[in-house]
Design a protein around this motif. Structure first.
Motif, PDB file in Angstrom:
ATOM      1  N   ASP A 173      -8.853 -10.354  17.310  1.00  0.00           N
ATOM      2  CA  ASP A 173     -10.924 -11.114  16.604  1.00  0.00           C
ATOM      3  C   ASP A 173     -11.365 -10.054  16.230  1.00  0.00           C
ATOM      4  O   ASP A 173     -10.542  -8.984  14.747  1.00  0.00           O
ATOM      5  N   LYS A 174     -12.517 -10.200  15.974  1.00  0.00           N
ATOM      6  CA  LYS A 174     -13.827  -9.456  15.555  1.00  0.00           C
ATOM      7  C   LYS A 174     -12.928  -7.812  15.225  1.00  0.00           C
ATOM      8  O   LYS A 174     -14.142  -6.678  14.127  1.00  0.00           O
ATOM      9  N   LYS A 175     -12.087  -7.252  16.452  1.00  0.00           N
ATOM     10  CA  LYS A 175     -12.806  -5.789  16.466  1.00  0.00           C
ATOM     11  C   LYS A 175     -11.551  -5.168  16.691  1.00  0.00           C
ATOM     12  O   LYS A 175     -11.479  -4.377  15.953  1.00  0.00           O
ATOM     13  N   GLN A 176     -10.179  -5.995  16.881  1.00  0.00           N
ATOM     14  CA  GLN A 176      -8.907  -4.983  16.459  1.00  0.00           C
ATOM     15  C   GLN A 176      -8.191  -6.184  15.606  1.00  0.00           C
ATOM     16  O   GLN A 176      -7.887  -7.357  15.872  1.00  0.00           O
ATOM     17  N   ILE A 177      -7.618  -5.079  14.891  1.00  0.00           N
ATOM     18  CA  ILE A 177      -7.462  -5.201  13.885  1.00  0.00           C
ATOM     19  C   ILE A 177      -5.869  -4.407  14.160  1.00  0.00           C
ATOM     20  O   ILE A 177      -5.861  -3.513  14.302  1.00  0.00           O
ATOM     21  N   ASP A 178      -4.490  -5.021  13.714  1.00  0.00           N
ATOM     22  CA  ASP A 178      -2.963  -4.768  13.765  1.00  0.00           C
ATOM     23  C   ASP A 178      -2.511  -4.265  13.192  1.00  0.00           C
ATOM     24  O   ASP A 178      -2.122  -5.641  11.841  1.00  0.00           O
ATOM     25  N   ARG A 179      -2.212  -3.060  12.272  1.00  0.00           N
ATOM     26  CA  ARG A 179      -1.715  -2.741  11.063  1.00  0.00           C
ATOM     27  C   ARG A 179      -0.222  -2.583  11.065  1.00  0.00           C
ATOM     28  O   ARG A 179       0.222  -1.331  11.797  1.00  0.00           O
ATOM     29  N   THR A 180       0.576  -2.769  10.320  1.00  0.00           N
ATOM     30  CA  THR A 180       2.471  -2.509  10.541  1.00  0.00           C
ATOM     31  C   THR A 180       2.889  -2.123   8.858  1.00  0.00           C
ATOM     32  O   THR A 180       2.441  -2.558   8.195  1.00  0.00           O
ATOM     33  N   VAL A 181       3.269  -1.242   9.182  1.00  0.00           N
ATOM     34  CA  VAL A 181       4.181  -0.835   7.629  1.00  0.00           C
ATOM     35  C   VAL A 181       5.528  -1.142   8.790  1.00  0.00           C
ATOM     36  O   VAL A 181       6.100  -0.632   8.863  1.00  0.00           O
ATOM     37  N   LEU A 182       6.250  -1.748   6.794  1.00  0.00           N
ATOM     38  CA  LEU A 182       7.493  -2.499   6.970  1.00  0.00           C
ATOM     39  C   LEU A 182       8.152  -1.693   5.875  1.00  0.00           C
ATOM     40  O   LEU A 182       7.767  -1.274   4.567  1.00  0.00           O
ATOM     41  N   GLU A 224       0.655  -1.238  -0.180  1.00  0.00           N
ATOM     42  CA  GLU A 224       0.177   0.001   0.314  1.00  0.00           C
ATOM     43  C   GLU A 224       0.942   1.883  -0.357  1.00  0.00           C
ATOM     44  O   GLU A 224       2.053   1.019   0.369  1.00  0.00           O
ATOM     45  N   GLN A 225       0.393   2.721  -0.948  1.00  0.00           N
ATOM     46  CA  GLN A 225       0.680   3.611  -0.677  1.00  0.00           C
ATOM     47  C   GLN A 225       1.113   4.065   0.966  1.00  0.00           C
ATOM     48  O   GLN A 225      -0.380   3.804   1.610  1.00  0.00           O
ATOM     49  N   GLU A 226       1.901   4.439   1.387  1.00  0.00           N
ATOM     50  CA  GLU A 226       2.034   5.340   2.545  1.00  0.00           C
ATOM     51  C   GLU A 226       2.963   6.342   3.155  1.00  0.00           C
ATOM     52  O   GLU A 226       4.285   5.958   2.926  1.00  0.00           O
ATOM     53  N   ASN A 227       2.818   7.907   3.300  1.00  0.00           N
ATOM     54  CA  ASN A 227       2.942   8.943   2.422  1.00  0.00           C
ATOM     55  C   ASN A 227       3.679   9.530   1.261  1.00  0.00           C
ATOM     56  O   ASN A 227       4.803   9.367   1.141  1.00  0.00           O
ATOM     57  N   GLY A 228       2.730   8.552   0.335  1.00  0.00           N
ATOM     58  CA  GLY A 228       3.051   9.143  -0.982  1.00  0.00           C
ATOM     59  C   GLY A 228       4.537   7.449  -1.669  1.00  0.00           C
ATOM     60  O   GLY A 228       5.138   7.788  -2.926  1.00  0.00           O
TER      61      GLY A 228
END
Length: 188
Positions: A58-67, A43-47
């Motif tokens: 779980d159905k509510k919490q998703i952790d997103r990590t940009v590598l 994905e694009q992150e800061n261009g």
């Protein structure tokens, strides 16, 4: 395409590459064994395009990590996310305990050292050691390619994977373990 994205911007290509590498060590693995709570994207992150991981707790919490890494590191990350899970999908069906001629170093003691045969195929080594206040265990899956080698060369490669220094069991201990060769599929 560029150095950071050697296989383009389709994340599925990187997932497939990770799975191909895992199959070298775990030939019995199926892609369906990957943990369902991990997903990946580019994905694009800061261009700028970046590799991204998502972990669904779980159905509510998703952790997103940009590598901020290259394609090789991203493939290694995918493998690390699934390694233990894939190993757990192949239960142990038979074990062979190996005795060590030296069971301690300082206050650190070898508690258990065994070779394991797995239900879906393959072998691993399990080592457990500790002292009065700490300890741990580790499992080493033995690459199938090792078993194509003659016994002496197998031992050389095996001891590179599970070195005798930190894991106590020496070449002599392995050579003197009656029945080990047969357990590992080597004919006398």
């Amino acid at each position: 395409m560029n150095e950071k994205f050697p296989f383009g911007y389709d994340v599925n290509v990187y997932v497939d590459k990770a799975f191909e590498r895992m199959k070298e060590l775990y030939p019995w693995a199926k892609k369906e064994m990957f943990r369902k709570n991990w997903s990946y994207a580019i994905e694009q992150e800061n261009g700028e395009y970046q590799y991204v991981t998502y972990f669904r707790w779980d159905k509510k919490q998703i952790d997103r990590t940009v590598l901020n890494c290259d394609g090789e590191k991203f493939i290694e990350t995918i493998i690390e996310h699934h390694r233990d899970w894939i190993e757990d999908e192949n239960p142990v069906v038979e074990t062979f305990k190996v005795s060590a001629s030296c069971r301690s170093w300082g206050d650190w003691n070898l508690e258990e050292y065994r070779l394991q045969k797995h239900a879906l195929g393959g072998y691993s080594a399990f080592v457990q050691a500790g002292n009065r206040s700490a300890g741990g265990s580790r499992t080493f899956f033995i690459p199938p390619s090792y078993f194509k080698l003659p016994w002496e060369e197998f031992l050389d490669k095996y001891l590179e994977l599970v070195p005798p220094g930190p894991f106590y069991v020496s070449r002599a201990d392995l050579e003197n373990a009656k029945g080990l060769k047969e357990f590992l599929g080597y004919k006398e």
